[in-house]
Design an enzyme around this catalytic site. Sequence first.
Site, PDB file in Angstrom:
ATOM      1  N   ASP A   1      17.217  70.544 -12.951  1.00  0.00           N
ATOM      2  CA  ASP A   1      17.161  71.841 -13.632  1.00  0.00           C
ATOM      3  C   ASP A   1      16.080  72.751 -13.069  1.00  0.00           C
ATOM      4  O   ASP A   1      15.642  73.687 -13.727  1.00  0.00           O
ATOM      5  CB  ASP A   1      16.974  71.654 -15.144  1.00  0.00           C
ATOM      6  CG  ASP A   1      15.713  70.868 -15.458  1.00  0.00           C
ATOM      7  OD1 ASP A   1      15.071  70.370 -14.502  1.00  0.00           O
ATOM      8  OD2 ASP A   1      15.370  70.747 -16.642  1.00  0.00           O
TER       9      ASP A   1
ATOM     10  N   HIS B   1      12.698  74.765  16.478  1.00  0.00           N
ATOM     11  CA  HIS B   1      12.622  75.027  15.036  1.00  0.00           C
ATOM     12  C   HIS B   1      11.879  73.910  14.303  1.00  0.00           C
ATOM     13  O   HIS B   1      12.273  73.483  13.215  1.00  0.00           O
ATOM     14  CB  HIS B   1      14.017  75.241  14.438  1.00  0.00           C
ATOM     15  CG  HIS B   1      14.600  76.572  14.803  1.00  0.00           C
ATOM     16  ND1 HIS B   1      15.932  76.891  14.632  1.00  0.00           N
ATOM     17  CD2 HIS B   1      14.027  77.679  15.338  1.00  0.00           C
ATOM     18  CE1 HIS B   1      16.138  78.127  15.055  1.00  0.00           C
ATOM     19  NE2 HIS B   1      14.998  78.633  15.486  1.00  0.00           N
TER      20      HIS B   1
ATOM     21  N   ASP C   1       4.624  79.989  14.623  1.00  0.00           N
ATOM     22  CA  ASP C   1       5.634  81.035  14.451  1.00  0.00           C
ATOM     23  C   ASP C   1       5.760  81.239  12.949  1.00  0.00           C
ATOM     24  O   ASP C   1       6.333  80.402  12.250  1.00  0.00           O
ATOM     25  CB  ASP C   1       6.952  80.555  15.080  1.00  0.00           C
ATOM     26  CG  ASP C   1       8.068  81.593  15.005  1.00  0.00           C
ATOM     27  OD1 ASP C   1       7.946  82.554  14.208  1.00  0.00           O
ATOM     28  OD2 ASP C   1       9.065  81.426  15.729  1.00  0.00           O
TER      29      ASP C   1
ATOM     30  N   ASP D   1       7.913  88.544  11.942  1.00  0.00           N
ATOM     31  CA  ASP D   1       8.286  87.305  12.649  1.00  0.00           C
ATOM     32  C   ASP D   1       7.427  87.261  13.918  1.00  0.00           C
ATOM     33  O   ASP D   1       7.749  87.903  14.906  1.00  0.00           O
ATOM     34  CB  ASP D   1       9.789  87.376  12.976  1.00  0.00           C
ATOM     35  CG  ASP D   1      10.278  86.165  13.754  1.00  0.00           C
ATOM     36  OD1 ASP D   1       9.518  85.181  13.871  1.00  0.00           O
ATOM     37  OD2 ASP D   1      11.427  86.207  14.243  1.00  0.00           O
TER      38      ASP D   1
ATOM     39  N   HIS E   1      16.264  80.129  24.863  1.00  0.00           N
ATOM     40  CA  HIS E   1      16.707  81.048  23.808  1.00  0.00           C
ATOM     41  C   HIS E   1      16.623  82.480  24.308  1.00  0.00           C
ATOM     42  O   HIS E   1      16.087  82.752  25.374  1.00  0.00           O
ATOM     43  CB  HIS E   1      15.876  80.850  22.530  1.00  0.00           C
ATOM     44  CG  HIS E   1      14.390  81.020  22.715  1.00  0.00           C
ATOM     45  ND1 HIS E   1      13.792  82.265  22.843  1.00  0.00           N
ATOM     46  CD2 HIS E   1      13.384  80.105  22.795  1.00  0.00           C
ATOM     47  CE1 HIS E   1      12.483  82.093  22.974  1.00  0.00           C
ATOM     48  NE2 HIS E   1      12.211  80.803  22.965  1.00  0.00           N
TER      49      HIS E   1
ATOM     50  N   HIS F   1      15.676  89.444  18.779  1.00  0.00           N
ATOM     51  CA  HIS F   1      16.763  89.676  17.819  1.00  0.00           C
ATOM     52  C   HIS F   1      16.352  90.849  16.941  1.00  0.00           C
ATOM     53  O   HIS F   1      15.163  91.192  16.853  1.00  0.00           O
ATOM     54  CB  HIS F   1      17.010  88.416  16.971  1.00  0.00           C
ATOM     55  CG  HIS F   1      15.757  87.829  16.364  1.00  0.00           C
ATOM     56  ND1 HIS F   1      15.200  88.312  15.208  1.00  0.00           N
ATOM     57  CD2 HIS F   1      14.929  86.833  16.777  1.00  0.00           C
ATOM     58  CE1 HIS F   1      14.105  87.617  14.929  1.00  0.00           C
ATOM     59  NE2 HIS F   1      13.899  86.724  15.874  1.00  0.00           N
TER      60      HIS F   1
ATOM     61  N   HIS G   1      16.526  87.231  11.090  1.00  0.00           N
ATOM     62  CA  HIS G   1      17.512  87.497  12.149  1.00  0.00           C
ATOM     63  C   HIS G   1      18.421  88.561  11.555  1.00  0.00           C
ATOM     64  O   HIS G   1      19.412  88.241  10.897  1.00  0.00           O
ATOM     65  CB  HIS G   1      18.277  86.224  12.532  1.00  0.00           C
ATOM     66  CG  HIS G   1      17.377  85.194  13.140  1.00  0.00           C
ATOM     67  ND1 HIS G   1      17.652  83.858  13.157  1.00  0.00           N
ATOM     68  CD2 HIS G   1      16.167  85.322  13.771  1.00  0.00           C
ATOM     69  CE1 HIS G   1      16.665  83.199  13.764  1.00  0.00           C
ATOM     70  NE2 HIS G   1      15.758  84.072  14.132  1.00  0.00           N
TER      71      HIS G   1
ATOM     72  N   GLU H   1      10.258  87.795  22.288  1.00  0.00           N
ATOM     73  CA  GLU H   1       9.683  86.456  22.129  1.00  0.00           C
ATOM     74  C   GLU H   1      10.044  85.493  23.257  1.00  0.00           C
ATOM     75  O   GLU H   1      10.722  84.496  23.029  1.00  0.00           O
ATOM     76  CB  GLU H   1      10.101  85.865  20.786  1.00  0.00           C
ATOM     77  CG  GLU H   1      11.591  85.950  20.458  1.00  0.00           C
ATOM     78  CD  GLU H   1      11.912  85.289  19.110  1.00  0.00           C
ATOM     79  OE1 GLU H   1      11.504  84.148  18.914  1.00  0.00           O
ATOM     80  OE2 GLU H   1      12.574  85.931  18.278  1.00  0.00           O
TER      81      GLU H   1
ATOM     82  N   TYR I   1       9.018  76.032  27.575  1.00  0.00           N
ATOM     83  CA  TYR I   1       8.886  74.748  26.891  1.00  0.00           C
ATOM     84  C   TYR I   1       9.184  73.643  27.899  1.00  0.00           C
ATOM     85  O   TYR I   1      10.313  73.545  28.387  1.00  0.00           O
ATOM     86  CB  TYR I   1       9.886  74.665  25.725  1.00  0.00           C
ATOM     87  CG  TYR I   1       9.904  75.929  24.891  1.00  0.00           C
ATOM     88  CD1 TYR I   1       9.054  76.091  23.803  1.00  0.00           C
ATOM     89  CD2 TYR I   1      10.759  77.004  25.228  1.00  0.00           C
ATOM     90  CE1 TYR I   1       9.058  77.273  23.059  1.00  0.00           C
ATOM     91  CE2 TYR I   1      10.756  78.182  24.501  1.00  0.00           C
ATOM     92  CZ  TYR I   1       9.902  78.314  23.415  1.00  0.00           C
ATOM     93  OH  TYR I   1       9.902  79.481  22.696  1.00  0.00           O
TER      94      TYR I   1
ATOM     95  N   ARG J   1       5.228  80.090  23.143  1.00  0.00           N
ATOM     96  CA  ARG J   1       6.049  81.277  22.822  1.00  0.00           C
ATOM     97  C   ARG J   1       5.090  82.364  22.379  1.00  0.00           C
ATOM     98  O   ARG J   1       4.060  82.097  21.757  1.00  0.00           O
ATOM     99  CB  ARG J   1       7.078  80.953  21.724  1.00  0.00           C
ATOM    100  CG  ARG J   1       7.894  82.159  21.292  1.00  0.00           C
ATOM    101  CD  ARG J   1       9.187  81.813  20.521  1.00  0.00           C
ATOM    102  NE  ARG J   1       8.983  81.158  19.246  1.00  0.00           N
ATOM    103  CZ  ARG J   1       9.154  79.877  19.012  1.00  0.00           C
ATOM    104  NH1 ARG J   1       9.540  79.062  19.987  1.00  0.00           N
ATOM    105  NH2 ARG J   1       8.936  79.360  17.817  1.00  0.00           N
TER     106      ARG J   1
END
Length: 435
Positions: free
Chosen positions: A36, A238, A255, A266, A345, A349, A356, A379, A383, A401
């Site tokens: 709940d 991520h 990030d 962002d 990537h 964006h 996004h 960005e 990596y 990044r």
Amino acid sequence: MHSQEFARRRRHLMELIGQGGIAVLPAAPECIRSRDTTYAYRQDSDFFYVTGFCEPEAVAVLIPGRRQGEFLMFCRERNSEREMWDGVRVGPEGVVKDYAADAAFPMEDIEEILPSLLEQSDRVYYSMGVFADFDQRLLGWMNRLHSRRQSGHAPDELIALDHLLHEMRLFKSRREVSAMKHSARIAVAAHRRAMSVCKPGMREYELEAEFRHEFARHGVECSYAPIVAAGANACTLHYTDNSGVLNDGELILIDAGCEYDLYASDITRTFPINGRFSASQKDLYDIVYTANAVAIQKVQPGNHWNDPHDAAVKEITRGLRDLGILKGSLANLIKGEAYRPYFMHKTGHWLGIDVHDVGDYRVAEQPRLLEPGMVMTVEPGIYISPNASGVSKRWKGIGIRLEDDVHIQKTGPEVLSDKLPSSAEEIEKFMERAH
Ligand code: GLY
Ligand code: MN
Ligand code: MN
């Protein structure tokens, strides 16, 4: 956000819909977290954009040209018992008074009222596939009207509302840009705070706590789960576990952004845990820094949306080749996408009420042209996975990044996150002063 802003949006949307149309927007439902208890409520972005109303169990209806009122709302009724437990509800009267609805009704009355409003319309504008339960209700009403067509009228067309709304949302007004600047300002303060207290031996979640503290003290939420990734964790794009140890000699990638008035920031920075870049770290960092700078310079009205990405790809490929990580001619390496194992990537964006954000990236099969009023991230990153094959040990486990939020002005890019140290030198100087 000022109520005039929402009124302007509704007017604009109603112009696009025109006479004979009806737009229906449900509020986001609450989500159960366990039994709940619910997740912190977040209004649906489209519903918020049109109404500014932040309660669940509501439906907004726009009917351009309707003489008895064009903007109708269904919402929860006031209820002293429920309000004692859960807090104040605005109620239909409050929605008319404070949210400028022409009329507002209790949610319970929707079955009785909305089908007859649909019956008088030719075209229904609705975003199908977002809230499955409401999709079924709306389709049920439409089907019933169609089955009774001999005796009455029924709308002929169901038109994607998101298409119109998302095109509107892509272009930010002065007030929206100002909210986004504020969002970026708070996020920048949080990043500076984390850089100031960072030291070897801490856990990633301790730095996450610095962000949550800074956001909470400004009354804002995270715009997405913060990524606080020390060492090789930064190679997981991520990563949100945020429980690792901050080792001396490694980098940390953070990030994180917030949501002010529902407008997202962002921002990503990567910095040395002990305040000083090693030679290998700096070699890679400088490439990403230059890629970020050249990409931002491409955020100009009239450029294609992918021009910043192409500029970043070129810089990263050149940098990796100069370090001997890639081998071959620049043209061939770019054409063969040799950079992709290390930069997998896109460079950015749209940014807005959603992190996004909405809006098409291609128009008429072509990359979209950048125009004043758009806001996007820039960005680039590199990596080098600990498992990368054919790469010298000195680069492995480094993830970097550098992400900024950029408003496109007539005169060029306006970087909303520019108060945050960005170059290796700025970062080292900032950390030295702070410690
Ligand atoms: N924070 C998610 C992204 O940078 O796109
Ligand atoms: Mn980000
Ligand atoms: Mn981003």
